[in-house]
Design a protein around this motif. Structure first.
Motif, PDB file in Angstrom:
ATOM      1  N   UNK A 110       0.836  -1.207   0.000  1.00 45.33           N
ATOM      2  CA  UNK A 110       0.000   0.000   0.000  1.00 45.33           C
ATOM      3  C   UNK A 110       0.868   1.253   0.000  1.00 45.33           C
ATOM      4  N   UNK A 111       1.933   1.252   0.815  1.00 42.29           N
ATOM      5  CA  UNK A 111       2.820   2.423   0.873  1.00 42.29           C
ATOM      6  C   UNK A 111       3.536   2.623  -0.452  1.00 42.29           C
ATOM      7  N   UNK A 112       4.043   1.536  -1.020  1.00 41.68           N
ATOM      8  CA  UNK A 112       4.771   1.633  -2.279  1.00 41.68           C
ATOM      9  C   UNK A 112       3.856   2.112  -3.407  1.00 41.68           C
ATOM     10  N   UNK A 114       1.102   3.774  -2.968  1.00 41.18           N
ATOM     11  CA  UNK A 114       0.751   5.155  -2.658  1.00 41.18           C
ATOM     12  C   UNK A 114       1.786   6.137  -3.168  1.00 41.18           C
ATOM     13  N   UNK A 115       3.071   5.769  -3.042  1.00 38.75           N
ATOM     14  CA  UNK A 115       4.133   6.639  -3.559  1.00 38.75           C
ATOM     15  C   UNK A 115       4.085   6.709  -5.082  1.00 38.75           C
ATOM     16  N   UNK A 116       3.825   5.573  -5.747  1.00 40.59           N
ATOM     17  CA  UNK A 116       3.727   5.574  -7.208  1.00 40.59           C
ATOM     18  C   UNK A 116       2.524   6.391  -7.683  1.00 40.59           C
ATOM     19  N   UNK A 117       1.391   6.235  -7.010  1.00 40.00           N
ATOM     20  CA  UNK A 117       0.216   7.019  -7.372  1.00 40.00           C
ATOM     21  C   UNK A 117       0.461   8.501  -7.142  1.00 40.00           C
ATOM     22  N   UNK A 118       1.188   8.817  -6.060  1.00 39.95           N
ATOM     23  CA  UNK A 118       1.506  10.221  -5.794  1.00 39.95           C
ATOM     24  C   UNK A 118       2.342  10.816  -6.911  1.00 39.95           C
ATOM     25  N   UNK A 119       3.273  10.006  -7.440  1.00 39.54           N
ATOM     26  CA  UNK A 119       4.154  10.500  -8.495  1.00 39.54           C
ATOM     27  C   UNK A 119       3.478  10.534  -9.861  1.00 39.54           C
ATOM     28  N   UNK A 120       2.271   9.960  -9.963  1.00 40.26           N
ATOM     29  CA  UNK A 120       1.576   9.980 -11.245  1.00 40.26           C
ATOM     30  C   UNK A 120       0.280  10.774 -11.195  1.00 40.26           C
ATOM     31  N   UNK A 121      -0.380  10.800 -10.045  1.00 42.75           N
ATOM     32  CA  UNK A 121      -1.674  11.478  -9.970  1.00 42.75           C
ATOM     33  C   UNK A 121      -1.586  12.839  -9.303  1.00 42.75           C
ATOM     34  N   UNK A 128      -6.426   7.963  -1.901  1.00 43.30           N
ATOM     35  CA  UNK A 128      -7.021   7.386  -0.694  1.00 43.30           C
ATOM     36  C   UNK A 128      -8.247   6.550  -1.041  1.00 43.30           C
ATOM     37  N   UNK A 129      -9.123   7.089  -1.889  1.00 44.04           N
ATOM     38  CA  UNK A 129     -10.345   6.365  -2.233  1.00 44.04           C
ATOM     39  C   UNK A 129     -10.029   5.090  -2.998  1.00 44.04           C
ATOM     40  N   UNK A 130      -9.092   5.165  -3.938  1.00 44.28           N
ATOM     41  CA  UNK A 130      -8.735   3.973  -4.717  1.00 44.28           C
ATOM     42  C   UNK A 130      -8.199   2.872  -3.805  1.00 44.28           C
ATOM     43  N   UNK A 131      -7.246   3.209  -2.957  1.00 45.05           N
ATOM     44  CA  UNK A 131      -6.645   2.187  -2.099  1.00 45.05           C
ATOM     45  C   UNK A 131      -7.596   1.744  -1.000  1.00 45.05           C
ATOM     46  N   UNK A 132      -8.475   2.640  -0.552  1.00 44.67           N
ATOM     47  CA  UNK A 132      -9.466   2.238   0.436  1.00 44.67           C
ATOM     48  C   UNK A 132     -10.439   1.214  -0.115  1.00 44.67           C
ATOM     49  N   UNK A 133     -10.868   1.421  -1.360  1.00 44.54           N
ATOM     50  CA  UNK A 133     -11.799   0.480  -1.991  1.00 44.54           C
ATOM     51  C   UNK A 133     -11.142  -0.860  -2.283  1.00 44.54           C
ATOM     52  N   UNK A 134      -9.874  -0.816  -2.697  1.00 45.41           N
ATOM     53  CA  UNK A 134      -9.227  -2.037  -3.184  1.00 45.41           C
ATOM     54  C   UNK A 134      -8.533  -2.800  -2.060  1.00 45.41           C
ATOM     55  N   UNK A 135      -7.704  -2.109  -1.284  1.00 47.96           N
ATOM     56  CA  UNK A 135      -6.811  -2.813  -0.357  1.00 47.96           C
ATOM     57  C   UNK A 135      -7.396  -3.033   1.030  1.00 47.96           C
ATOM     58  N   UNK A 149      -4.310  -0.859   9.259  1.00 47.98           N
ATOM     59  CA  UNK A 149      -4.729  -0.873   7.853  1.00 47.98           C
ATOM     60  C   UNK A 149      -5.267   0.492   7.425  1.00 47.98           C
ATOM     61  N   UNK A 150      -6.138   1.076   8.239  1.00 42.84           N
ATOM     62  CA  UNK A 150      -6.712   2.375   7.869  1.00 42.84           C
ATOM     63  C   UNK A 150      -5.661   3.475   7.922  1.00 42.84           C
ATOM     64  N   UNK A 151      -4.767   3.433   8.907  1.00 43.63           N
ATOM     65  CA  UNK A 151      -3.714   4.454   9.013  1.00 43.63           C
ATOM     66  C   UNK A 151      -2.750   4.407   7.843  1.00 43.63           C
ATOM     67  N   UNK A 152      -2.359   3.197   7.425  1.00 42.59           N
ATOM     68  CA  UNK A 152      -1.440   3.047   6.292  1.00 42.59           C
ATOM     69  C   UNK A 152      -2.076   3.587   5.012  1.00 42.59           C
ATOM     70  N   UNK A 153      -3.348   3.293   4.785  1.00 43.47           N
ATOM     71  CA  UNK A 153      -4.016   3.741   3.558  1.00 43.47           C
ATOM     72  C   UNK A 153      -4.131   5.260   3.532  1.00 43.47           C
ATOM     73  N   UNK A 154      -4.577   5.847   4.646  1.00 40.74           N
ATOM     74  CA  UNK A 154      -4.735   7.308   4.684  1.00 40.74           C
ATOM     75  C   UNK A 154      -3.387   8.008   4.526  1.00 40.74           C
ATOM     76  N   UNK A 155      -2.360   7.516   5.234  1.00 37.63           N
ATOM     77  CA  UNK A 155      -1.050   8.173   5.198  1.00 37.63           C
ATOM     78  C   UNK A 155      -0.393   8.046   3.831  1.00 37.63           C
ATOM     79  N   UNK A 156      -0.446   6.861   3.233  1.00 45.17           N
ATOM     80  CA  UNK A 156       0.184   6.687   1.925  1.00 45.17           C
ATOM     81  C   UNK A 156      -0.540   7.502   0.856  1.00 45.17           C
ATOM     82  N   UNK A 157      -1.846   7.708   1.036  1.00 41.11           N
ATOM     83  CA  UNK A 157      -2.575   8.553   0.090  1.00 41.11           C
ATOM     84  C   UNK A 157      -2.142  10.002   0.152  1.00 41.11           C
TER      85      UNK A 157
END
Length: 487
Positions: A110-112, A114-121, A128-135, A149-157
């Motif tokens: 999720x963190x990795x 999240x970093x890739x999505x940050x560098x593209x989106x 956050x919504x994408x990873x929350x729905x999927x992961x 789980x919730x903290x990792x998703x929110x923070x990586x987003x």
């Protein structure tokens, strides 16, 4: 009463703005209304001339003609298209399989991702919504602690706010009068270090509490060997090419941020079409959302321009400078107070509002103290990142709550966010203690930053013991500063 208002027009104006914001008025209208009302009061009291409002049309047209702001709709559109193209789902599935045998592997994935999505989106909500729905359902299915789980998703987003092409860095560059490319380059290493701190926290927690982050069971690892290698290659290469296309061309000076955003938006459309994941309905939704967000930014900028024009006319900038330049501890004292202020305000304001309201007031003081403004902008951007994670008003927490299953309580999301807020605060301290971590293309500026921003605790203690050092009176430079602001 009139004499009191004349003597305290600036603090009254700032206090009225805070009051309107606390009552929940829209930020753009609160800013503009404060500027107009206090402008009229100033005219009535003889402080201002009616000609002051004649400067507004020119300033508003200046906002409309600002090429830098064109990057905002391009990067927003790129992020929304990628989010709808299924890239996040493919990345999480593939990276989850890659790290699956490890304890905490899904959290690392999720963190990795999240970093890739940050560098593209560059869009926090999309990540956050994408990873929350999927992961999140997958992590809960395999026994992950709900808070982790919730903290990792929110923070990586929220990494989308500090890792380029972040929207907040575009706004910050505009408000500080610096290059977007320099802001992007300066934020890259801090963003990667923050990502590493998230990984380190999960790794330590998986050792201390192995049941909180178990490894995937063998039956869940459906990809192995050559099949997994091919999947990793085909999944990772397209976003990495897009990252180089956008950020690489900006860093190398081949393209401006606006041109890079345009190429990114085009690349996102090509990826979405190649995956056959896009329809006219989704395209229309992305365009509507992009238009709304871009209009939101421009309206806040127009409101802040009205407020800033009147605030400077009543010497509000000098009032702020006298408050901050007189702080004990010099640069370090200023940075500590400013970061505490931004951290507290982030409970109530998001990063757009902080960038348009607070940054224009702090930047001239930081410049007079010899602080490099690119470094200062990156520092504030890391601090503002906490605005997405603050319980109970963090937007990332709201995004996650909207897609989280009923089994995850709101308190689980809040408690899960707190460790990552602490990590973000630690990142702010790291940037202050090791200023050279923010480096960009100008060697002279980087050298000046290393000399002027280095923390000397001994000097700080001496200044606290002996009182604040003598500061120059900024009143003599008022005319020069106003001319620069007009330019």
């Amino acid at each position: 009463m009139a004499e009191f208002m004349i003597a305290n027009m600036a603090p009254l104006m700032f206090g009225a703005l805070v009051l309107f914001l606390l009552f929940g008025y829209p930020v753009a209208f609160a800013l503009a209304a404060n500027g107009i009302v206090f402008g009229l009061i100033g005219m009535e009291l003889g402080l201002l001339q009616p000609a002051i409002f004649q400067a507004l049309p020119e300033r508003i047209f200046g906002i409309m003609a600002n090429d830098t702001l064109l990057a905002i709709p391009f990067f927003t559109f790129m992020g929304l298209i990628l989010e709808r193209s299924g890239m996040a789902e493919d990345l999480l599935d593939t990276i989850g399989q890659l790290f699956g045998p490890m304890r905490g592997g899904l959290a690392f994935a999720v963190i990795f991702v999240g970093a890739l999505l940050a560098a593209t989106t560059g869009v926090v909500a999309a990540s956050v919504i994408s990873m929350g729905l999927i992961s999140l359902p997958i992590m809960l299915r395999y026994g992950y602690d709900k808070r982790l789980a919730s903290g990792v998703i929110a923070a990586s987003g929220t990494l989308a706010q500090i890792i380029p092409p972040s929207l907040v860095l575009i706004i910050m560059a505009d408000q500080l009068g610096r290059s977007v490319g320099d802001m992007y380059e300066g934020a890259m290493v801090p963003g990667l270090v923050l990502t590493g701190l998230y990984v380190g926290y999960v790794a330590i927690l998986s050792i201390i509490r192995p049941n909180a982050a178990p490894a995937l069971p063998p039956e869940a690892r459906t990809l192995r060997g050559l099949k997994l290698g091919v999947r990793v290659l085909t999944t990772l290469v397209p976003p990495l090419v897009l990252i180089f296309l956008v950020l690489g061309t900006i860093f190398l000076g081949i393209a401006t941020p606006t041109e890079g955003g345009a190429m990114g938006a085009t690349g996102a459309l090509i990826l979405a079409l190649a995956r056959k994941r896009i329809t006219m309905k989704l395209l229309k939704q992305a365009m509507e959302t992009t238009g709304k967000l871009s209009s939101f930014v421009v309206f806040i900028l127009v409101g802040s321009t009205v407020f800033g024009l009147v605030f400077r006319a009543v010497n509000g900038d000098l009032w702020v400078e006298h408050l901050l330049l007189g702080l004990p501890g010099g640069q370090v004292g200023f940075l500590i107070v400013v970061n505490i202020l931004v951290f507290v305000l982030a409970f109530f304001l998001d990063f757009f509002e902080l960038s348009f309201i607070i940054v224009p007031l702090l930047a001239p003081v930081a410049d007079k103290l010899g602080i490099d403004l690119v470094w200062f902008g990156v520092l504030l951007a890391v601090n503002m990142q906490t605005s997405f994670m603050h319980p109970p008003f963090g937007f990332a927490l709201f995004y996650l709550r909207s897609v989280a299953p009923a089994s995850v309580k709101t308190t689980d999301i809040y408690w899960g966010a707190i460790p990552f807020v602490c990590i973000q605060i630690l990142m702010v301290a790291i940037i202050i203690i090791f200023p050279s971590i923010v480096s960009y293309g100008d060697p002279e500026a980087r050298a000046r930053m290393e000399q002027s921003e280095a923390v000397d605790l001994g000097t700080l203690m001496q200044q606290q013991d002996g009182g604040s050092s003598e500061q120059k009176d900024p009143g003599a430079e008022l005319l020069k500063q106003l001319q620069q602001n007009d330019k």
